[in-house]
Design an enzyme around this catalytic site. Structure first.
Site, PDB file in Angstrom:
ATOM      1  N   ASP A 285       0.875  -1.166   0.000  1.00  0.00           N
ATOM      2  CA  ASP A 285       0.000   0.000   0.000  1.00  0.00           C
ATOM      3  C   ASP A 285       0.921   1.228   0.000  1.00  0.00           C
ATOM      4  O   ASP A 285       2.149   1.123   0.152  1.00  0.00           O
ATOM      5  CB  ASP A 285      -0.945  -0.002   1.215  1.00  0.00           C
ATOM      6  CG  ASP A 285      -2.173   0.893   0.956  1.00  0.00           C
ATOM      7  OD1 ASP A 285      -2.114   1.771   0.065  1.00  0.00           O
ATOM      8  OD2 ASP A 285      -3.194   0.729   1.657  1.00  0.00           O
TER       9      ASP A 285
HETATM   10  C1  NOJ Z   1      -3.984   3.915   0.174  1.00  0.00           C
HETATM   11  C2  NOJ Z   1      -5.171   3.026   0.298  1.00  0.00           C
HETATM   12  O1  NOJ Z   1      -5.127   2.316   1.519  1.00  0.00           O
HETATM   13  C3  NOJ Z   1      -5.302   2.025  -0.839  1.00  0.00           C
HETATM   14  O2  NOJ Z   1      -6.515   1.345  -0.712  1.00  0.00           O
HETATM   15  C4  NOJ Z   1      -5.183   2.717  -2.153  1.00  0.00           C
HETATM   16  O3  NOJ Z   1      -5.374   1.812  -3.205  1.00  0.00           O
HETATM   17  C5  NOJ Z   1      -3.818   3.370  -2.227  1.00  0.00           C
HETATM   18  N1  NOJ Z   1      -3.706   4.365  -1.164  1.00  0.00           N
HETATM   19  C6  NOJ Z   1      -3.547   4.034  -3.580  1.00  0.00           C
HETATM   20  O4  NOJ Z   1      -4.276   5.179  -3.710  1.00  0.00           O
END
Ligand code: NOJ
Length: 746
Positions: A285
């Site tokens: 993430d």
């Molecule tokens: C953080 C989020 O937790 C995740 O779900 C998302 O896909 C990513 N950022 C990318 O934006």
């Protein structure tokens, strides 16, 4: 190898393998021997630096020139957050024509519930109990996004959520592993397509794993999920997505029992790769590699990169840990080059399967026409209709014989909020609000918002009340602004926010029929509002076409098709309360609540079972619940056998009758309880559901088939088995009702 030779080698490799072959060699994502050979050839021409470049994902937002340079020198394998097809084409051109290897980029974006055409939030999609619609919605999202060059979405989110305070409950399919699994498979198929082609968008199941169990419902908080619970409740949807061919996985932010997911080879290797055979790639993430430093799990970014690479991460989203430190770590012998090769192999496999080598570019002129098509808008409307849950109806809905209405409430005309969380690309100018749709419907509409936005604390409702005088009915649209749910947006109080409850009370005082619709990112605690409305519709955030869907439902042109995908609580203090809880030693037996008990002095015992003295043991609305404009009666539930083998199939037949005067759709649900197990088992578990359409008065005899293997679970000895013994099955309309039948598994 000079560039010409390399391009020739790549071209031969391209010719050797079809990007759309699918299947073969037991590969989950559809690779085959030719593709693997092709990867070998590409890999053999790569320097260590170029390999590490493939493992680096960078967001746009900085300088275009720096990004172009990074792509040109091969230090970026993927970009995220670019959606302009012209810009994507240009970046692909630099990657393909100006970088030494010519490897195309994979462009990612959070396409969570639609791209341009926004569908209901995932929790609303789950409320449809209609995987067919979920698949169609994901396919439409893929058609729109891939037309712009986005070939990878960070969806579906498969985090089981048992806590409505958690803002990200909006982004998933609720509390049930079976419903989550069905929706997971549908969405993966929708995004990726049944056959991979240039409209396929790689899906990314996230957040692996356990993220939804954040303590206290506070986003990013630690989780403490024991292995058995993890496997029985939190992992099944992920496993289902892998079996459906999901191409990528995102690690979660949380630590579970102290171990951050981005550094957890038990889940990333033992389970995901070794047990499940996943052969796509794993991305972190956003900065979750770097956040292992904040967790106190790695001392610095270099150590975080080492841990992530060795524990099973293939691509780094925005920590820049791999690009900065991996080469050094390989030279120091702390990360083996074979680990890097393996990661790059996984990434290239996905790029090849998506056909990016053959078709890195999109036809930018065609992008606009691919979005907001009539078919997409129709599907979004239908999904919204099926997602709306009727929670209360004192006979006012559907509205008939009504000419003039007062439309009020902060969500009646809030085009941005109606789209919900993670609707980056949906335009509020294309959103049709309830106010607009009701005006279109030919009703005489008076509009007085009453409150400017959901958090508005004003209490002067004199204008609304005055406007109510001349109308036949009041339609109030309340709920939450989009920013009150989603990532990092958790709440500790989940009553209607601001003065919305006061607004409903004021409306009640007018004596006019009040139909309230809640648009929210979570199941709010609306018990205190129920008495102030004649009917209550729950729409979650219904997306671009939420307005027409709601207008049609209110006017009876469509029926409210949703069922609660999560338990609706009476009060936030009941958290966590979910339908599939374990059988306890002292189950609630209907003992009196505090308010019903006298205040005799010296009273020492009020009850002896598992309940709250003040709010009991029951939720406001159970999982799977929802009224319709008609009524259904279940009967004649019969099993084809009394005893089943573990590899058998249970055939349960039942009669269902539409006992009302309108056509309608029942969401038939089948639940099972394993009466005695090697561990305490859930009181009920959903094992099957289907939508059954019935004309007024119609009766159907239906048969549901449930493989006995669906009853398997991770038992006391940590093996996954169906344990022989007695079971009860219920067939009915929600998790708190149903006709029971018994059977045995030998
Ligand atoms: C953080 C989020 O937790 C995740 O779900 C998302 O896909 C990513 N950022 C990318 O934006």
């Amino acid at each position: 190898m000079n560039k010409t030779i390399l391009i020739l080698a790549l071209a031969t490799a391209v010719a050797a393998g079809s990007a759309c072959s699918g299947g073969g060699n037991g590969s989950k994502v559809g690779s085959d021997a030719a593709i693997e050979k092709r990867i070998d050839r590409i890999l053999s021409g790569m320097t260590l630096t170029e390999k590490i470049g493939q493992m680096n994902q960078v967001s746009v937002g900085g300088s275009d020139e720096m990004m172009a340079d990074a792509i040109r020198n091969g230090s970026v394998g993927s970009i995220l957050n670019e959606v302009d097809p012209l810009k994507i084409n240009e970046m692909q051109r630099i990657a393909v024509e100006e970088s030494r290897l010519g490897i195309p980029l994979i462009v990612g974006r959070d396409v969570i519930h639609g791209f341009k055409t926004v569908f209901p939030i995932p929790l609303g999609i789950a409320a449809t109990f209609d995987p067919g619609l979920a698949e169609e919605g994901a396919r439409i999202a893929a058609l729109e996004a891939t037309a712009c060059g986005v070939r990878w979405t960070f969806s579906p989110m498969l985090d089981i959520a048992r806590d409505p305070r958690w803002g990200r409950i909006a982004e998933g399919s609720g509390e049930d592993p079976y419903l989550n699994s069905r929706m997971a498979v549908a969405m993966v198929r929708g995004y990726q397509g049944h056959t991979l082609d240039n409209t396929s968008m790689a899906a990314c199941m996230k957040h692996f794993a356990g993220y939804g169990a954040a303590e206290g419902g506070r986003d990013y908080n630690s989780t403490n999920i024991p292995e058995r619970l993890l496997r029985n409740i939190y992992l099944p949807a992920f496993k289902a997505a892998v079996d459906a061919g999901v191409m990528t996985v995102m690690t979660s932010f949380n630590d579970n029992d102290g171990i951050p997911s981005t550094g957890n080879s038990h889940i990333l290797k033992d389970i995901l790769r070794d047990e499940w055979g996943f052969d796509g790639f794993v991305v972190t993430d956003w900065n979750s590699m770097g956040e292992m430093i904040s967790h106190g799990f790695a001392a610095d970014r270099k150590e975080a990169a080492m841990v992530a690479a060795n524990e099973g991460v293939d691509m780094d989203m925005m920590t820049f840990g791999f690009i900065s430190h991996l080469e050094e770590l390989v030279k120091e012998g702390k990360v083996k080059e074979s680990v890097i090769d393996n990661a790059v192999r996984n990434i290239l496999r996905v790029k090849i399967l998506l056909g990016l080598f053959e078709q890195p570019y999109v036809d930018a002129d065609a992008a606009e026409a691919a979005c907001y098509t009539t078919a997409a808008l129709e599907a979004a409307r239908k999904t919204a209709e099926e997602s709306v849950i009727l929670l209360k109806n004192d006979g006012v809905l559907p509205l008939t014989g009504v000419r003039k209405v007062l439309v009020t409430g902060p969500l009646a005309d809030a085009p941005h909020d109606q789209l919900g969380t993670w609707a980056f690309d949906g335009e509020k100018g294309r959103t049709v609000t309830p106010l607009a749709a009701l005006r279109e419907s030919g009703l005489d509409v008076v509009y007085v918002p009453g409150l400017a936005f959901s958090r508005d604390k004003s209490i002067d409702f004199s204008a609304v009340k005055a406007a109510a005088r001349g109308v036949d009915a009041i339609l109030a649209f309340v709920g939450e602004e989009a920013i009150l749910s989603g990532e990092a947006h958790s709440l500790s109080d989940i009553n209607l926010i601001g003065s919305q409850s006061e607004l409903l009370k004021a409306l009640r005082e007018t004596g006019k029929p009040v139909v309230a619709t809640v648009m929210a990112g979570r199941p709010l605690t609306v018990e205190r509002d129920l008495g102030n409305v004649d009917a209550l519709l729950y729409a979650f955030h219904p997306g671009t076409m939420g307005g027409p869907a709601l207008a049609r439902i209110i006017l009876g042109e469509a029926e409210p098709g949703g069922r609660t995908p999560v338990t609706f609580l009476r009060t936030v203090g009941q958290v966590p309360m979910y339908y599939n809880h374990n059988m306890t030693g002292r189950p609630y037996n209907g003992e009196t609540l505090l308010e019903g008990i006298g205040l005799e002095a010296g009273q020492t015992s009020l009850g002896n079972t598992s309940y709250y003295l003040d709010s009991g043991a029951q939720p406001l609305f159970p999982f799977g619940y929802g009224l319709t404009y008609t009524t259904f009666e279940y009967g004649n539930v019969v099993l084809d056998k009394d005893v089943y083998d573990a590899d058998g199939v249970i055939e349960v037949s039942y009669d269902i009758t539409n006992t009302g005067e309108r056509k309608g759709t029942a969401v038939v649900q089948v639940y099972v309880r394993d009466l005695v197990g090697s561990i305490a088992r859930p009181v009920k578990e959903l094992k099957h559901f289907e939508r059954v359409h019935l004309a007024a008065g119609e009766k159907k005899t239906m048969t549901a088939r449930i493989p006995v293997s669906e009853l398997a679970f991770w038992g006391r000895d940590m093996t996954f088995n169906v344990e022989p013994g007695e079971f009860t099955m219920w067939v009915g309309g929600n998790s708190a009702s149903g006709i029971p039948v018994g059977f045995r598994v030998r």
